[in-house]
Structures are given as C-alpha cells and as structure tokens.
Scaffold this active site. Structure first.
Site, PDB file in Angstrom:
ATOM      1  N   HIS A 136      44.373  37.316  32.244  1.00  0.00           N
ATOM      2  CA  HIS A 136      44.178  36.417  33.384  1.00  0.00           C
ATOM      3  C   HIS A 136      44.198  37.146  34.721  1.00  0.00           C
ATOM      4  CE1 HIS A 136      45.718  32.891  30.700  1.00  0.00           C
ATOM      5  NE2 HIS A 136      44.479  33.228  30.442  1.00  0.00           N
ATOM      6  N   CYS A 201      32.983  41.384  55.079  1.00  0.00           N
ATOM      7  CA  CYS A 201      31.880  40.430  55.292  1.00  0.00           C
ATOM      8  C   CYS A 201      32.334  39.069  55.811  1.00  0.00           C
ATOM      9  CB  CYS A 201      31.084  40.252  53.999  1.00  0.00           C
ATOM     10  SG  CYS A 201      31.930  39.247  52.743  1.00  0.00           S
TER      11      CYS A 201
END
Length: 293
Positions: A136, A201
């Site tokens: 996970h 970004c």
C-alpha cells in the site's frame, strides 16, 4: 522549529501471556519447517510499536479518507495534510518491535523469502528485512499527481512548517494527541491550514499511499504474486484480511496447496483457508516461532 523528529521511545514489550499456546507454535513450526515462506503483515504487527490499527478488537470506529475525497475536495485535502502534519511526527519516531525483528531474523536464516506488508510505516526495513513489498505504499514519500515528481515526507515537512508556523504546537504536544493509522492524527480544527502544492508544477501532492477506493499498482501486485509463487508456504500476521489487496495472496497460496498459517487477534476473512489459525498477539508469537525456524 526544526522538522527533525525527537529521539524514538523504547520499543513497547507486550505482555507475555499474549503469545500463542506453545503447542500451536510447535505445530506452526512443523508446517513451515523446510518450506521457504512469505510473511503477509498488517496493522496488527505494528500496534506493539505504538501505531494503532483500523480493525483490531480494541480499535475505535474510524472512517478513513477515500481517494475520491482527497482528489476531489480541497477541504478534504486540507484536513488530511493538517492531521498528517501532526501525526507523521509520531509514526516517524516509532521503531520496529520484536515481531518485526523476528521476521528479519528468520529471513537472515533463509526461512523467510520475503515480506508483503499492508503497512506504510517501513518498520520491516528498519528491522533489517531485505525483501519487502510495500503493498500500500509508504508514508515516507510524497508524489505529485500532475507531473509525477517525488519528494520525501521529510522535505515536505519543512515546507508545511514554513507555511503553518506553530500549528502543531497549537494543537498540542504529539504525546497528547490521539494518533490514527497511516501517519494521521485526530485534530479537531484544521481551519486555516495551508496546503503545499508541487514545487515543480503546482499540482496536487499526495502521500505515496494506496487510499481506500484506489487500486494497488499492477507492477506491485505482480511482484508480490511472484514472491508467493516462489515460496512454499504463507504466514499471515496481524491482519483481518478485510481488503482484497492482501487477501488475494492467501487464496493464491491455498490454491497452490501451500500451508497457510494465520496469526491474528480476532477473526479474518480467510480463516477457512488456514491450515492453522493462532488467536494470539503477533509479536510474542513470531518471536516464539523464530526459535524453531
């Protein structure tokens, strides 16, 4: 304030009566002797390191955030990162317990061929296990959902502290805050917390953790499947096997005719596939098992 976590506390030692019956441990050792095996672990193995689980017999009801909530609602993201800003300090300072160390010792002797863990705490690696698949993901890494840039949680901590000076102190000392699984913490108010965006970004940052409602990457599943295929038995430790992502490996081992040993406090969804079921604490039982293997 420095983002460096405090020194780790001593590893808690569970009560001696939490171990499985000696005859059951011997039976497990007989089933596994001469069979290289995989260990599949869940939150129950980390509770003795001070990290709570979601579904243990003594766990309070919890509602984990879903992937859809995280990506679709800025308020949910603010809540997550505010709680995580407090909770990660606790998880970051936790240490492996003797259960993790027992698995690593058995791997060192060739009995264990690898670990598949549903946990995100990286305690198996800290204990010395070499072959670990973090099914996970891990709380220690953060990824941008837009450009794929990865940064460490340590690096992000510096940015979050600069954006939210004094927030953690205002909430209270880490020791006084209820810690939830997955580096989360119970924080009553997250109003005003400023979330950090990707420095490259400006995109959404997400912990490299598989959320509820999100799929485990196919490549990771393939590696775990190959590991189970290469082994001759499976030991399950500290998981109720509620989610398919882990349960599938029990089914895989059982279909291959490999012995399956389950160690867990409370029932699991794969008890019917177990060759041996030990209702006991994982830490003392794994320590006892390691004396045979």
């Amino acid at each position: 304030m420095s983002s460096t976590p405090p020194s780790p506390p001593p590893t808690p030692v569970p009560p001696p009566d939490a171990a499985a019956d000696a005859q059951q441990v011997e039976r497990a050792a007989e089933l596994l002797a001469g069979r290289p095996f995989v260990v599949l672990t869940g939150a129950g193995i980390s509770t003795d390191s001070g990290i709570p689980d979601y579904r243990g017999p003594d766990s309070p009801p919890r509602t984990p955030m879903t992937y859809q909530q995280f990506v679709g609602d800025a308020a949910f993201r603010r809540t997550y990162w505010a709680r995580n800003h407090v909770g990660w300090r606790h998880v970051h300072r936790t240490r492996p317990n003797p259960g993790h160390e027992a698995i690593a010792a058995m791997e060192g002797r060739g009995a264990v061929v690898g670990v598949i863990t549903q946990n995100v705490d990286r305690l198996h690696q800290l204990a010395g296990s070499r072959t670990v698949i973090d099914l996970h993901g891990t709380y220690a890494d953060v990824i941008c959902l837009s450009c794929g840039t990865r940064v460490s949680r340590d690096e992000l901590a510096v940015r979050l502290e600069a954006l939210n000076p004094g927030f953690a102190e205002a909430v209270g000392a880490v020791a006084d805050v209820e810690i939830a699984p997955d580096a989360d913490a119970v924080v009553e108010s997250t109003e005003g917390f400023v979330v950090a965006d990707c420095a490259v970004c400006g995109g959404l940052l997400k912990p490299d953790i598989v959320y509820f409602g999100e799929n485990v990457p196919k490549e990771r599943v393939a590696r775990a499947t190959a590991l189970v295929d290469a082994a001759e038995a499976l030991v399950v430790a500290g998981t109720s096997l509620t989610v398919l992502s882990g349960r599938r490996f029990v089914t895989q081992a059982s279909r291959a005719g490999h012995p399956v040993v389950i160690i867990n406090r409370g029932p699991t969804r794969s008890d019917h596939l177990a060759d041996l079921r030990l209702e006991a604490g994982t830490t003392p039982t794994l320590r006892a098992l390691a004396t045979y293997l």
